[in-house]
Design a protein around this motif. Structure first.
Motif, mmCIF file in Angstrom:
data_model
loop_
_atom_site.group_PDB
_atom_site.id
_atom_site.type_symbol
_atom_site.label_atom_id
_atom_site.label_comp_id
_atom_site.label_asym_id
_atom_site.label_seq_id
_atom_site.Cartn_x
_atom_site.Cartn_y
_atom_site.Cartn_z
ATOM 1 N N ASP A 145 0.682 -1.245 0.624
ATOM 2 C CA ASP A 145 0.167 0.292 -0.079
ATOM 3 C C ASP A 145 0.316 1.042 0.248
ATOM 4 O O ASP A 145 0.418 2.503 -0.592
ATOM 5 N N LYS A 193 6.248 -1.332 8.669
ATOM 6 C CA LYS A 193 4.777 -2.191 9.238
ATOM 7 C C LYS A 193 3.938 -2.748 8.436
ATOM 8 O O LYS A 193 3.812 -4.294 8.782
ATOM 9 N N ASP A 194 3.104 -1.864 8.190
ATOM 10 C CA ASP A 194 1.914 -2.545 8.181
ATOM 11 C C ASP A 194 1.837 -3.204 6.473
ATOM 12 O O ASP A 194 0.801 -4.428 7.159
ATOM 13 N N ASP A 195 2.673 -3.098 5.828
ATOM 14 C CA ASP A 195 2.863 -3.906 4.387
ATOM 15 C C ASP A 195 3.982 -5.193 4.657
ATOM 16 O O ASP A 195 3.463 -6.114 3.504
ATOM 17 N N LYS A 212 1.662 -7.862 3.565
ATOM 18 C CA LYS A 212 1.514 -8.071 2.331
ATOM 19 C C LYS A 212 2.547 -9.219 1.703
ATOM 20 O O LYS A 212 2.621 -9.687 0.399
#
Lengths: 254, 76
Positions: B14, B38-40, B43
């Motif tokens: 993202d 970190k959020d990816d 993915k």
């Protein structure tokens, strides 16, 4: 009249090779077996390749890819206009012909673009991607990878490419779309091989009246095995195992 | 090699601007380090590490081409 020589693991394989290389169906060629070939001991020692001679009667070559009904007429028209670059324009036509919505078209372009970029970065020289869409499934066909580099062992690389391109396409698109990537008709050949194997194992199961188990298969490959035997009323099939790879058990009924 | 992983990673996450790829060249083996937001992280790794495995397979094919070995490390 032209003659060619082809090799293969056995005569069947050699004929198949010939048909693929010449873009002809089996009915269009005359086959003469030069050497039947043998697998040797355990397929290791003393194996000989089968050799065949193929005689092509003067007939128009057929295009290699068949993408279902509706394409045949387009092919016929294009064939006379540009017989050299036959395949390309057909795919272009297909892109125009099978759009269901602007989003679908977008998906096709995104998929083709993503695969081309990846191929350029690997880098694969002289490979071209042709795209088509049918029933919501995007098919990408890679041409020009002679070495089988993109197929990999047991199609692993091809599956990896397919997985990544699927991810990229479905990230960009709202609607879920399935992308299938093929190179050198690998998927077609694999399907034929697995169908053959399934039928053989099926008849073995019937003969010995005991379940027969395949080796570990990918979901996609398992599906082919299940489908190959689904019309056989004397057999039932089940998947066994955990994780991505599972075995298929072929069980004789009664 | 580095660009290949960078392209795939950027297409999957993202926040493509936070993708950092570094290549550490060895005599025979190159280590490619991939760093994402970190959020990816999930993915690029994927369910059961499937995406990471796919990337490694493609990297493997690309390395075969230049007759070298490459290892992909995803850095947390």
């Amino acid at each position: 009249m032209e003659t060619f020589e082809f090799q293969g693991k056995n005569t069947e394989d050699a004929i198949e090779n010939a048909c693929r290389k010449l873009n002809l169906t089996r009915d269009d060629i005359e086959i003469e077996v030069i050497e039947p070939g043998s697998a040797g001991i355990f397929g290791l020692v003393g194996g000989r390749k089968a050799r065949i001679r193929v005689i092509v009667s003067a007939k128009e070559p057929q295009p290699l890819e068949k993408f279902g009904p509706g394409t045949v007429e387009e092919i016929e028209e294009d064939k006379y206009a540009e017989s050299e670059q036959m395949v390309e324009p057909i795919f272009e036509d297909k892109i125009g012909a099978n759009i269901e919505s602007p989003e679908d078209k977008n998906g096709l372009i995104v998929a083709k673009d993503a695969l081309e970029k990846i191929l350029n970065l690997i880098p694969v020289e002289g490979a071209s991607v042709t795209a088509s869409q049918m029933d919501g499934i995007i098919s990408l066909y890679i041409e020009g990878d002679k070495s089988g580099l993109l197929i990999g062992r047991k199609g692993r690389t091809l599956d990896a490419l397919q997985f990544v391109v699927n991810k990229i396409v479905n990230k960009t698109l709202e609607k879920r779309t399935h992308v299938v990537i093929d190179s050198e008709s690998y998927r077609q050949r694999r399907k034929e091989f697995l169908t053959q194997m399934a039928l053989q194992m099926g008849s073995k199961a019937k003969k010995i009246k005991k379940p027969v188990v395949t080796n570990l298969l990918y979901p996609h490959d398992r599906r082919i095995v299940h489908l190959a035997l689904k019309d056989d009323n004397e057999l039932s099939t089940k998947s066994r195992g955990e994780g991505l790879f599972k075995k298929v058990i072929i069980i004789p009924k009664g | 090699m580095k660009d290949l992983i960078a392209y795939i990673a950027k297409a999957l996450v993202d926040k493509p601007e936070e993708v950092v790829v570094t290549e550490i060249e060895g005599a025979q083996t190159a280590v490619i380090e991939l760093k994402v937001a970190k959020d990816d992280l999930g993915k690029v790794i994927g369910k059961q590490g499937r995406t990471a495995r796919a990337m490694r397979t493609i990297l493997g094919a690309a390395s075969t081409k230049i007759k070298k070995r490459s290892v992909l490390e995803i850095i947390e």
